[in-house]
Design an enzyme around this catalytic site. Structure first.
Site, PDB file in Angstrom:
ATOM      1  N   ASP A 197       6.297  -3.549   4.264  1.00 50.69           N
ATOM      2  CA  ASP A 197       5.127  -2.742   4.608  1.00 50.69           C
ATOM      3  C   ASP A 197       5.116  -2.468   6.126  1.00 50.69           C
ATOM      4  O   ASP A 197       6.131  -2.058   6.668  1.00 50.69           O
ATOM      5  CB  ASP A 197       3.851  -3.446   4.116  1.00 50.69           C
ATOM      6  CG  ASP A 197       2.625  -2.545   4.097  1.00 50.69           C
ATOM      7  OD1 ASP A 197       2.440  -1.828   3.096  1.00 50.69           O
ATOM      8  OD2 ASP A 197       1.873  -2.548   5.081  1.00 50.69           O
TER       9      ASP A 197
ATOM     10  N   TYR B 214      -2.527   2.983  10.314  1.00 51.75           N
ATOM     11  CA  TYR B 214      -2.573   4.219   9.519  1.00 51.75           C
ATOM     12  C   TYR B 214      -3.054   5.383  10.372  1.00 51.75           C
ATOM     13  O   TYR B 214      -2.507   6.490  10.299  1.00 51.75           O
ATOM     14  CB  TYR B 214      -3.504   4.037   8.319  1.00 51.75           C
ATOM     15  CG  TYR B 214      -2.991   3.063   7.293  1.00 51.75           C
ATOM     16  CD1 TYR B 214      -2.161   3.474   6.264  1.00 51.75           C
ATOM     17  CD2 TYR B 214      -3.320   1.706   7.372  1.00 51.75           C
ATOM     18  CE1 TYR B 214      -1.678   2.570   5.326  1.00 51.75           C
ATOM     19  CE2 TYR B 214      -2.846   0.800   6.443  1.00 51.75           C
ATOM     20  CZ  TYR B 214      -2.021   1.236   5.428  1.00 51.75           C
ATOM     21  OH  TYR B 214      -1.538   0.335   4.505  1.00 51.75           O
TER      22      TYR B 214
ATOM     23  N   HIS C 215       5.483  -5.273  -4.223  1.00 49.45           N
ATOM     24  CA  HIS C 215       5.244  -5.010  -2.814  1.00 49.45           C
ATOM     25  C   HIS C 215       5.050  -6.286  -1.996  1.00 49.45           C
ATOM     26  O   HIS C 215       5.407  -6.329  -0.826  1.00 49.45           O
ATOM     27  CB  HIS C 215       4.010  -4.113  -2.681  1.00 49.45           C
ATOM     28  CG  HIS C 215       3.780  -3.583  -1.316  1.00 49.45           C
ATOM     29  ND1 HIS C 215       4.631  -2.698  -0.703  1.00 49.45           N
ATOM     30  CD2 HIS C 215       2.774  -3.813  -0.420  1.00 49.45           C
ATOM     31  CE1 HIS C 215       4.163  -2.386   0.505  1.00 49.45           C
ATOM     32  NE2 HIS C 215       3.044  -3.063   0.695  1.00 49.45           N
TER      33      HIS C 215
END
Length: 363
Positions: free
Chosen positions: A175, A285, A340
């Site tokens: 990630d 983000y 993930h």
């Protein structure tokens, strides 16, 4: 640098229990379970467990079993686990988590990496693991502190490893940890002995995942402050927001707690709650959406790279696509099971891949 142990005040725990007891849930949208987001019955059960049976102190003690420090770097106090290797010459390894994770992702994999002989491995494959909380995440957060892009995190972690006395080191991440590790290797190839990833930070291609599963990233990348109000004030809302990702992104047949234990998932969510760091964790983000891609288009990360391709990872680019960014792929392994949150779901399998990758590289 100061030694650190986590101890949440009992008043904060009592406040959490009180808020959980006053949860107001929305009605169920007609249709299949999980079709429109977090399932209300699943969340109600999780909230009840969190309030009545979850033992935060046990999870706190599990974290405190590892050496932890706070270092003042780049204008913040950076929290870091330092797990020393039990072998003749442990290799330094920078281990990086992502969102919505934390250092609680690593509690099961750290002993396997630092003391492989205890788990049937070779003592000479031991690592000394440096596992920081990303800035703005968990224990690397204080209200009002500056926010960090991926590129700024990469610079921070290069200086962290220098401060700890490691001029050269390996990097592993998933990630945001994969983005940050790749940006660090791009900018400091002379310092990174190898880069191992369980997520590939390539620009995404249009897909069903992009259409159905990326609303969270758009909200967090455009209006992070607005979302932060709800998730900082409501533990149920926080659990719904993060819990959906564990449900969607782990490898299971209907019950995510077969992939990640309920207690470890709640330890991770609780850390976000107690530190108030959910809003600040959104910043990468925003920075990515409003700035350059962490590894610029056309740039190549030329350090040796290895990839563990887990079957339920949210994106799975082909090796040929990855080679455009990583021209020196030394190891590419299709994993049997996992998603993930690889270090939580399949710690032994991921640790074995990390060991195998670095065993073939010079220290």
């Amino acid at each position: 640098m100061q030694a650190f142990e986590l101890e949440i005040a009992q008043g904060q725990i009592d406040d959490l229990h009180d808020r959980l007891g006053r949860t107001r849930l929305p009605d169920r949208t007609p249709g299949p379970d999980w079709a429109f987001g977090t399932d209300p019955d699943w969340l109600a059960d999780l909230i009840g467990y969190w309030r009545d049976r979850f033992d935060w102190r046990a999870q706190e003690a599990a974290l405190n079993a590892f050496e932890q420090v706070m270092l003042p770097l780049h204008g913040i106090d950076l929290h870091t686990i330092i797990a020393k290797g039990q072998g003749p010459s442990p290799r330094p390894l920078l281990l990086l988590h992502g969102w919505p994770g934390s250092v609680f992702e690593f509690l099961d994999i750290l002993p396997i990496l630092t003391d492989p002989a205890r788990f049937g491995g070779r003592p000479e494959d031991a690592f000394t693991v440096v596992a920081p909380s990303l800035p703005g995440f968990g224990l690397s957060f204080a209200p009002g502190q500056k926010r960090f892009s991926v590129q700024e995190m990469a610079a921070l972690f290069a200086d962290l490893m220098s401060a700890l006395g490691y001029p050269r080191f390996g990097v592993q991440g998933g990630d945001w940890g994969a983005f940050t590790g790749s940006a660090l290797a791009l900018r400091h190839p002379d310092r990174v002995t190898g880069l191992h990833l369980n997520y590939l930070p390539l620009r995404p291609e249009p897909s069903e995942f992009e259409r159905e599963e990326t609303a969270y990233a758009i909200i967090q990348g455009t209006k992070p402050q607005t979302l932060a109000y709800a998730l900082t004030d409501s533990p149920a809302g926080l659990a719904a927001w993060i819990g959906e990702k564990f449900h969607r992104w782990t490898d299971h047949g209907g019950d995510p707690f077969t992939a990640v234990s309920r207690d470890r998932m709640l330890a991770n969510i609780s850390l976000y709650w107690f530190t108030g760091a959910i809003g600040s964790s959104f910043w990468p983000y925003y920075a990515r959406l409003h700035g350059d891609w962490p590894v610029p288009d056309g740039a190549q990360v030329r350090v040796p790279m290895g990839h563990a391709a887990f079957p339920r990872e949210i994106r799975r680019p082909e090796r040929e696509a990855a080679a455009q960014m990583f021209p020196d792929i030394r190891r590419w392994t299709g994993m049997e099971k996992g998603g993930h949150f690889a270090a939580m779901e399949q710690p032994a399998a991921l640790a074995a891949e990390i060991r195998a990758f670095f065993a073939d590289l010079p220290a």
